[in-house]
Write a protein that holds these residues in place. Structure first.
Motif, PDB file in Angstrom:
ATOM      1  N   LEU A   1       0.823  -1.199   0.000  1.00  0.00           N
ATOM      2  CA  LEU A   1       0.000   0.000   0.000  1.00  0.00           C
ATOM      3  C   LEU A   1       0.862   1.255   0.000  1.00  0.00           C
ATOM      4  CD1 LEU A   1      -2.447  -1.181   2.805  1.00  0.00           C
ATOM      5  CD2 LEU A   1      -2.689  -1.528   0.347  1.00  0.00           C
ATOM      6  N   THR A   2       0.667   2.101  -0.989  1.00  0.00           N
ATOM      7  CA  THR A   2       1.287   3.421  -1.030  1.00  0.00           C
ATOM      8  C   THR A   2       0.285   4.409  -0.445  1.00  0.00           C
ATOM      9  OG1 THR A   2       2.504   2.812  -3.026  1.00  0.00           O
ATOM     10  CG2 THR A   2       2.365   5.148  -2.498  1.00  0.00           C
ATOM     11  N   VAL A   3       0.649   5.041   0.676  1.00  0.00           N
ATOM     12  CA  VAL A   3      -0.340   5.765   1.479  1.00  0.00           C
ATOM     13  C   VAL A   3       0.086   7.225   1.666  1.00  0.00           C
ATOM     14  CG1 VAL A   3      -1.604   5.791   3.664  1.00  0.00           C
ATOM     15  CG2 VAL A   3      -0.776   3.618   2.726  1.00  0.00           C
ATOM     16  N   PRO A   4      -0.817   8.191   1.357  1.00  0.00           N
ATOM     17  CA  PRO A   4      -0.528   9.586   1.705  1.00  0.00           C
ATOM     18  C   PRO A   4      -0.359   9.724   3.221  1.00  0.00           C
ATOM     19  CG  PRO A   4      -2.412   9.425   0.227  1.00  0.00           C
ATOM     20  CD  PRO A   4      -2.100   8.041   0.661  1.00  0.00           C
ATOM     21  N   THR A   5       0.506  10.633   3.619  1.00  0.00           N
ATOM     22  CA  THR A   5       0.858  10.757   5.036  1.00  0.00           C
ATOM     23  C   THR A   5      -0.360  10.950   5.927  1.00  0.00           C
ATOM     24  OG1 THR A   5       2.991  11.695   4.399  1.00  0.00           O
ATOM     25  CG2 THR A   5       2.277  12.046   6.668  1.00  0.00           C
TER      26      THR A   5
ATOM     27  N   GLN B   1       6.630   1.722   6.785  1.00  0.00           N
ATOM     28  CA  GLN B   1       7.857   2.451   6.475  1.00  0.00           C
ATOM     29  C   GLN B   1       7.469   3.885   6.130  1.00  0.00           C
ATOM     30  OE1 GLN B   1      10.783   0.155   3.970  1.00  0.00           O
ATOM     31  NE2 GLN B   1       9.083  -1.300   3.781  1.00  0.00           N
ATOM     32  N   LEU B   2       7.880   4.795   6.970  1.00  0.00           N
ATOM     33  CA  LEU B   2       7.473   6.190   6.816  1.00  0.00           C
ATOM     34  C   LEU B   2       8.398   6.941   5.859  1.00  0.00           C
ATOM     35  CD1 LEU B   2       6.667   7.026  10.558  1.00  0.00           C
ATOM     36  CD2 LEU B   2       5.089   6.262   8.763  1.00  0.00           C
ATOM     37  N   GLY B   3       7.787   7.697   4.955  1.00  0.00           N
ATOM     38  CA  GLY B   3       8.537   8.591   4.079  1.00  0.00           C
ATOM     39  C   GLY B   3       9.392   7.931   3.026  1.00  0.00           C
TER      40      GLY B   3
ATOM     41  N   GLU C   1       4.525  10.997  -3.199  1.00  0.00           N
ATOM     42  CA  GLU C   1       5.144  11.047  -1.880  1.00  0.00           C
ATOM     43  C   GLU C   1       4.201  10.469  -0.829  1.00  0.00           C
ATOM     44  OE1 GLU C   1       6.478  14.881  -0.795  1.00  0.00           O
ATOM     45  OE2 GLU C   1       7.914  15.069  -2.457  1.00  0.00           O
ATOM     46  N   GLY C   2       4.787   9.708   0.084  1.00  0.00           N
ATOM     47  CA  GLY C   2       3.971   9.119   1.130  1.00  0.00           C
ATOM     48  C   GLY C   2       4.704   8.003   1.844  1.00  0.00           C
ATOM     49  N   ASP C   3       3.931   7.138   2.485  1.00  0.00           N
ATOM     50  CA  ASP C   3       4.477   6.047   3.282  1.00  0.00           C
ATOM     51  C   ASP C   3       4.123   4.716   2.635  1.00  0.00           C
ATOM     52  OD1 ASP C   3       5.207   8.062   5.131  1.00  0.00           O
ATOM     53  OD2 ASP C   3       3.208   7.950   6.051  1.00  0.00           O
TER      54      ASP C   3
END
Length: 316
Positions: free
Chosen positions: A7-11, A33-35, A41-43
């Protein structure tokens, strides 16, 4: 059997998605995994989920608009040889072989309605084989033509489109079926005409009695029954991703052989062969779409309860 979620997640959604993964009964191996995601851009959040519960997890994630604002990638691991996976599957209702992930069904349906070059080539080759089967009265070549034919992907797409209410998908699927079969029949008819001019093919070879292949242009009630059964089996195989069952569907219905016979009938202009082949082709496609749609609607409406009933009756 597990499904891996990447999953590519907005912050601003990370906490909500993380909570969903940690609290969902079918998820394990949750990592955050943050940043680390550069575009967009995201987590990055990942987990493994029991296949039986993957659909409900995916639905929850979509309620957070992750499918619109982030990215969701599902993959199937080649193996999960650890105790936690077996316990997760045992504690999740249903069986992985019966699990239906509707988002995956819809994606396959859209893929199946695309008029790719390979689809057209396979269909032309299948109709060529079918035409040769007619000339040689070979039931073996009829089976070969059925296996090569790719048409059930478009038929399955039409069934899924009706069951899911995706009417543009239905239109695309039916258009692909009509245009691709018309193209293949015209190509093979032209080839048959050339063969007739050069003496390789005679009218008698097409119109003579054919005990082994005459059935492909003589539709009857059994033709329609077979189409219904095959359409039901193919739709269920599409839903639960059983490719081996799909092959069985390919070799049970005489759509491609009827198209091959139609091409030869056009080449020698025998109206009986033409009308019989058209009737067989239309009957088979209609029967498969009707039965396939009904099965997908039944699966969508009551599959979880049917799985629970089956577990009670037959055990896990």
């Amino acid at each position: 059997m597990l499904v891996h979620f990447r999953l590519t997640v907005p912050t601003d959604l990370t906490d909500a998605v993380r909570e969903v993964l940690l609290t969902h009964d079918c998820a394990t191996n949750v990592t955050v995994q943050l940043g680390v995601v550069a575009r967009p851009e995201g987590d990055l959040l990942e987990c493994d989920a029991a296949r039986e519960g993957a659909g409900s997890l995916l639905t929850t994630l979509k309620r957070l608009d992750l499918d619109k604002r982030g990215g969701i990638v599902l993959t199937a691991p080649t193996g999960t040889p650890f105790l936690g996976a077996r316990e997760l599957e045992a504690n999740t209702p249903g069986h992985p072989d019966d699990a239906v992930i509707w988002e995956a069904v819809e994606a396959k349906a859209y893929d199946g309605a695309v008029p790719t070059l390979s689809f057209l080539i396979f269909l032309v080759l299948a109709v060529v084989l079918a035409a040769i089967a007619v000339v040689t009265d070979s039931s073996v070549l009829v089976i070969g033509a059925m296996v090569v034919g790719p048409e059930f992907s478009a038929i399955g797409s039409a069934c899924a489109g009706i069951a899911l209410g995706r009417w543009s998908l239905v239109g695309r699927s039916l258009r692909l079926l009509v245009l691709s079969f018309a193209f293949a029949v015209v190509v093979v008819a032209v080839l048959a005409l050339l063969a007739s001019v050069t003496g390789m093919l005679t009218v008698e070879e097409v119109t003579r009695p054919r005990p082994n292949t005459g059935f492909i242009w003589h539709p009857d009630r059994w033709s329609f029954i077979v189409a219904l059964v095959a359409g039901a089996a193919g739709a269920l195989a599409l839903a639960i991703e059983r490719s081996a069952t799909m092959v069985g569907v390919f070799i049970s219905v005489t759509t491609v052989p009827a198209a091959g016979n139609l091409a030869l009938g056009l080449a020698v202009w025998d109206r009986g062969e033409i009308t019989g082949s058209l009737a067989q082709l239309g009957l088979n496609i209609a029967g498969m779409i009707v039965a396939g749609t009904l099965v997908l609607m039944l699966v969508r409406a009551s599959w979880p309860s049917l799985m629970t009933t089956a577990e009670r009756m037959f055990g896990r």
